[in-house]
Scaffold this active site. Structure first.
Site, PDB file in Angstrom:
ATOM      1  N   GLU A 122      -1.424  -1.751   2.104  1.00 34.95           N
ATOM      2  CA  GLU A 122      -2.261  -1.845   0.918  1.00 34.95           C
ATOM      3  C   GLU A 122      -2.254  -0.551   0.094  1.00 34.95           C
ATOM      4  O   GLU A 122      -2.169  -0.589  -1.134  1.00 34.95           O
ATOM      5  CB  GLU A 122      -3.686  -2.219   1.323  1.00 34.95           C
ATOM      6  CG  GLU A 122      -3.774  -3.644   1.849  1.00 34.95           C
ATOM      7  CD  GLU A 122      -5.160  -4.019   2.327  1.00 34.95           C
ATOM      8  OE1 GLU A 122      -5.744  -4.965   1.788  1.00 34.95           O
ATOM      9  OE2 GLU A 122      -5.665  -3.352   3.263  1.00 34.95           O
ATOM     10  N   GLU A 142      -4.192  -9.443   9.033  1.00 38.31           N
ATOM     11  CA  GLU A 142      -5.619  -9.662   9.239  1.00 38.31           C
ATOM     12  C   GLU A 142      -5.972 -11.053   9.753  1.00 38.31           C
ATOM     13  O   GLU A 142      -7.009 -11.245  10.407  1.00 38.31           O
ATOM     14  CB  GLU A 142      -6.383  -9.381   7.935  1.00 38.31           C
ATOM     15  CG  GLU A 142      -6.461  -7.916   7.553  1.00 38.31           C
ATOM     16  CD  GLU A 142      -5.220  -7.406   6.847  1.00 38.31           C
ATOM     17  OE1 GLU A 142      -5.181  -6.209   6.511  1.00 38.31           O
ATOM     18  OE2 GLU A 142      -4.276  -8.206   6.629  1.00 38.31           O
TER      19      GLU A 142
END
Length: 268
Positions: A122, A142
């Protein structure tokens, strides 16, 4: 020659799992993840990374910022236990902290090798350039924790590769090898692992050759018009073009072109 960067902010007196070095001759600052073997990024480090980017952005000695890591892996992601211990208010700031490279006015280069998972991916997506070695693997894992990306990963990725590929990556926790990342437009350049540092050095030198003012303007314009209508983007481009026409750097660039010499830009 590099030296450890000295911060005046007491919150940056003891950096959590990373360091910052500066090369004055190259007008370059490196943020170096250094928590072996996987360079896990803690919750505290996320706050500090934001502050570091803001401080480096204000330092006129620095032209380019590089985000890299020690060892074979960029980062396997965040400290999983830290998510359960953090307050809802703290968690709500995750995306803002990790977006610091995008808000930074200066060019930011991510040098990725090995694992670049979760928040490691990210924060790389928030950088302007991603130079990857052939060992690099990107992932947003995730879903394996019963969660979704929380620091802008799926949103930024969808802008680059579209919703179909983003669903494939996010909903299946799928890993993206370096060459695929290059083909899909996620990576700027893919090089042999042994050539990663050389490729980053070369890009730093290239970026330093341009006008700092034009670089800042281009970055902000492209970021600001990412969601804009074409007509709006063209209008803003024209306004910024007109503003730069009045700059000393543009005058110097035109004169250097006609004189067949290298321009000496000052950022004004």
């Amino acid at each position: 020659m590099t030296e450890t960067y000295q911060f005046s902010d007491p919150r940056l007196a003891d950096l959590d799992g990373f360091g910052v070095v500066i090369d004055m001759a190259e007008e370059r600052a490196d943020i170096v993840l250094d928590r072996p073997p996987f360079n896990v990024i803690s919750m505290a480090a996320r706050d500090q990374l934001r502050l570091v980017f803001e401080a480096l952005d204000e330092d006129n000695r620095i032209r380019v910022i590089v985000l890299r890591a020690e060892g074979e892996n960029f980062s396997s992601g965040g400290n999983i236990k830290g998510f359960m211990e953090a307050s809802p208010e703290h968690v709500s700031k995750l995306a803002w902290n990790i977006a610091a490279p995008a808000r930074c006015e200066k060019p930011v280069i991510a040098a990725n090798r090995g694992y670049a998972f979760g928040v490691g991916f990210e924060i790389s997506l928030a950088c302007d350039f991603r130079i990857v070695s052939e060992t690099c693997q990107y992932a947003l894992p995730e879903q394996k924790l019963g969660q979704i990306p929380g620091s802008g990963g799926s949103a930024r990725l969808q802008k680059i590769v579209g919703v179909t590929r983003t669903k494939d990556i996010v909903m299946r926790s799928k890993r993206i090898p370096a060459k695929t990342a290059l083909d899909w437009g996620i990576a700027t350049e893919c090089v042999a692992d042994s050539d990663l540092e050389t490729a980053v050095d070369s890009l730093v030198r290239e970026l330093r050759g341009f006008s700092p003012l034009a670089q800042r303007t281009a970055k902000k314009l492209l970021n600001d018009t990412d969601d804009a209508l074409l007509s709006t983007a063209i209008e803003l481009e024209g306004l910024n073009y007109s503003r730069l026409r009045q700059s000393e750097d543009f005058k110097e660039g035109v004169e250097a072109f006609h004189d067949k010499r290298k321009p000496a830009f000052t950022g004004r």
